[in-house]
Design an enzyme around this catalytic site. Structure first.
Site, PDB file in Angstrom:
ATOM      1  N   TYR A 167       0.844  -1.195   0.000  1.00 34.71           N
ATOM      2  CA  TYR A 167       0.000   0.000   0.000  1.00 34.71           C
ATOM      3  C   TYR A 167       0.872   1.235   0.000  1.00 34.71           C
ATOM      4  O   TYR A 167       1.782   1.354   0.829  1.00 34.71           O
ATOM      5  CB  TYR A 167      -0.904   0.032   1.243  1.00 34.71           C
ATOM      6  N   GLU A 202      -0.663   4.590  -0.430  1.00 30.24           N
ATOM      7  CA  GLU A 202      -1.595   5.725  -0.530  1.00 30.24           C
ATOM      8  C   GLU A 202      -0.866   7.034  -0.257  1.00 30.24           C
ATOM      9  O   GLU A 202      -0.038   7.106   0.661  1.00 30.24           O
ATOM     10  CB  GLU A 202      -2.739   5.570   0.486  1.00 30.24           C
ATOM     11  N   ASP A 240      -7.401  14.698 -24.320  1.00 28.26           N
ATOM     12  CA  ASP A 240      -7.273  13.277 -23.964  1.00 28.26           C
ATOM     13  C   ASP A 240      -6.524  12.603 -25.110  1.00 28.26           C
ATOM     14  O   ASP A 240      -7.107  12.291 -26.150  1.00 28.26           O
ATOM     15  CB  ASP A 240      -8.672  12.683 -23.780  1.00 28.26           C
ATOM     16  N   THR A 248      -3.864   7.287 -21.675  1.00 29.62           N
ATOM     17  CA  THR A 248      -3.588   5.934 -21.215  1.00 29.62           C
ATOM     18  C   THR A 248      -2.094   5.717 -21.423  1.00 29.62           C
ATOM     19  O   THR A 248      -1.434   6.465 -22.155  1.00 29.62           O
ATOM     20  CB  THR A 248      -4.330   4.865 -22.035  1.00 29.62           C
ATOM     21  N   LYS A 251      -1.478   2.265 -25.006  1.00 33.19           N
ATOM     22  CA  LYS A 251      -1.815   2.237 -26.444  1.00 33.19           C
ATOM     23  C   LYS A 251      -0.531   2.509 -27.234  1.00 33.19           C
ATOM     24  O   LYS A 251       0.399   1.714 -27.131  1.00 33.19           O
ATOM     25  CB  LYS A 251      -2.966   3.185 -26.716  1.00 33.19           C
ATOM     26  N   ARG A 268      -1.152  -1.341 -18.792  1.00 31.97           N
ATOM     27  CA  ARG A 268      -2.469  -0.721 -18.790  1.00 31.97           C
ATOM     28  C   ARG A 268      -2.521   0.297 -17.655  1.00 31.97           C
ATOM     29  O   ARG A 268      -2.240  -0.040 -16.506  1.00 31.97           O
ATOM     30  CB  ARG A 268      -3.573  -1.754 -18.547  1.00 31.97           C
TER      31      ARG A 268
HETATM   32  C1  PLP Z   1      -8.815   4.137 -24.512  1.00 33.66           C
HETATM   33  C2  PLP Z   1      -9.316   5.500 -24.195  1.00 33.66           C
HETATM   34  C3  PLP Z   1      -9.599   5.901 -22.885  1.00 33.66           C
HETATM   35  C4  PLP Z   1      -9.765   4.948 -21.707  1.00 33.66           C
HETATM   36  O1  PLP Z   1      -8.858   4.083 -21.393  1.00 33.66           O
HETATM   37  P1  PLP Z   1      -9.143   2.864 -20.372  1.00 33.66           P
HETATM   38  O2  PLP Z   1      -7.756   2.621 -19.878  1.00 33.66           O
HETATM   39  O3  PLP Z   1      -9.733   1.788 -21.175  1.00 33.66           O
HETATM   40  O4  PLP Z   1     -10.039   3.339 -19.305  1.00 33.66           O
HETATM   41  C5  PLP Z   1      -9.904   7.221 -22.645  1.00 33.66           C
HETATM   42  N1  PLP Z   1      -9.960   8.108 -23.642  1.00 33.66           N
HETATM   43  C6  PLP Z   1      -9.743   7.762 -24.915  1.00 33.66           C
HETATM   44  C7  PLP Z   1      -9.839   8.805 -25.971  1.00 33.66           C
HETATM   45  C8  PLP Z   1      -9.434   6.445 -25.242  1.00 33.66           C
HETATM   46  O5  PLP Z   1      -9.269   6.105 -26.520  1.00 33.66           O
END
Ligand code: PLP
Length: 413
Positions: free
Chosen positions: A50, A52, A196, A222, A225, A231
């Protein structure tokens, strides 16, 4: 005790999954294959602790090593994206967005985004998501002619709605995002700009896509990707006051203990992304996407917006055969060893379970070492699978070919 000894069933399924990944072509635009080093950190003893709080301010003893790890992750993230502040604790992209929303808005505040069916993400205001339950989304549109962001509609909506925040960055958008234009509109109405960059983070980090900084007030992403890490999520800003609000909204606002094994894996991935090879990798992602796009167009497919500037494309199957649906394509491709997801095309008359398109991306294939010439092979395999979608024998034959082809491209090690 090893996994095989203690839980042979799960060990077997993991081994089967590894073989699946090795013997198929991964075309899902949001997926990738991480390095052994990233996996080792993610599978480490750090999962036991932990931690936090934040480095130097923890709520549990024994966190010294974790402070060092998190500080390294933070410093590398800041270097990678050229910004002053990073929070590396969000468990996922959606969690990062929730925390970012909490830092920028009060419940009930209005914001603008692109609707899910046009390429947005469910955390951008889909009605069952917290982004719509606790906040009020309104949407700007794509231009029906160019199928790219309609900045007139962004401006019109911004003046009409007077949102607290405007959100750009998408899950299914093949073109370059003009962050500067978004910021100009934000400034006209006193809104914050939130970018984002979940999909394009790797490209942004290496200059293969323009950076949201200095235009965006807050950036989320994220880490799994194009960035090719574990992840997870990440929030960035240059604004001192917002950085404090972000830290509070991640912990204790929306999460408890951080996943420190994942934070360590993020640090490893950010370290990899700072190397020159990663820049070459990201440039190759884009080259491969353009080669795949051109090959598909040659076969008679239409691409939304006419092509791609980044790692993904939206293939309108109707141009090849009016009857083809995205669901058909996803199924036929999987039977033939190629993994992708159905996706709505702009103004798609078919329901989301069917759709008229597939979304294809090149990050995972590029990790495995495929180059432009290989994209022509992939396009050919893909087209043959679709044309033979009603023949199980044809699909099985293609699947064998794909598995053979895959042997040339080993997983990262
Ligand atoms: C994949 C994605 C997310 C979310 O990612 P998770 O890890 O699956 O929650 C948020 N915003 C955009 C634009 C995405 O393509």
């Amino acid at each position: 005790m090893s996994l095989v000894q203690s839980d042979p069933k799960i060990a077997e399924l993991i081994a089967v999954e590894q073989r699946r990944q090795e013997s198929t072509l991964e075309l899902i635009a949001s997926e990738n294959h991480v390095s052994k080093a990233v996996m080792e950190a993610a599978g480490s003893c750090l999962t036991n602790k932990y931690a936090e709080g934040y480095p130097g301010h923890r709520y549990y003893g024994g966190c010294g090593n974790y402070d060092q790890i998190e500080n390294i992750a933070i410093d590398r993230a800041k270097e990678l994206f050229g910004c002053q502040f990073a929070n590396v604790q969000p468990h996922s992209g959606a969690n990062a967005n929730l925390a970012a929303f909490m830092a920028m808005m009060q419940p009930g505040d209005y914001y603008l985004s692109l609707v899910l069916s046009s390429g947005g993400h469910l955390s951008h205001g889909m009605k069952l998501n917290t982004s719509a339950i606790f906040y009020k989304p309104d949407h700007y549109e794509l231009d029906p002619k160019t199928e790219t962001i309609d900045f007139e509609s962004v401006r019109r909506k911004a003046h009409e709605v007077k949102p607290k925040m405007i959100l750009c960055g998408y899950s299914a958008y093949p073109r370059t995002i003009d962050f500067k234009k978004f910021r100009e509109i934000c400034d006209e109405v006193g809104a914050l700009l939130f970018a984002d960059i979940a999909h394009i983070a790797g490209l942004v980090a290496t200059g293969a896509h323009p950076s949201p900084f200095p235009h965006a007030h807050v950036v989320s992403t994220t880490t799994h990707k194009t960035l090719r890490g574990p992840r997870g999520g990440l929030i960035l800003t240059n604004d001192e006051a917002l950085s404090k609000a972000i830290n509070r909204s991640v912990f204790p606002g929306s999460q408890g203990g951080p996943l420190m094994h994942i934070v360590a894996a993020k640090a490893v991935a950010f370290g990899e992304a700072l190397k020159p090879e990663f820049k070459t990798y990201c440039q190759q992602i884009v080259k491969n996407a353009q080669a795949l796009a051109a090959a598909l167009q040659k076969q008679g497919y239409r691409l939304q917006s006419g092509g791609t500037d980044n790692h993904l494309m939206l293939v309108d199957l109707r141009a090849r055969n009016e009857a083809f649906t995205g669901a058909d394509a996803e199924q036929a491709m999987e039977a033939a060893g190629m993994i992708a997801n159905k996706n709505a095309i702009y103004n798609d008359p078919r329901p989301p379970k069917l759709t008229s398109g597939v979304r294809l991306g090149t990050p995972a294939l590029t990790t495995r070492g495929l180059k432009e010439a290989d994209m022509v092979t992939v396009a050919d395999l893909l087209d043959r699978a679709l044309m033979g979608k009603d023949s199980p024998e044809t699909l099985a034959k293609i699947r064998d070919e794909v598995a053979e082809f895959c042997k040339k491209f080993p997983m990262p090690h």
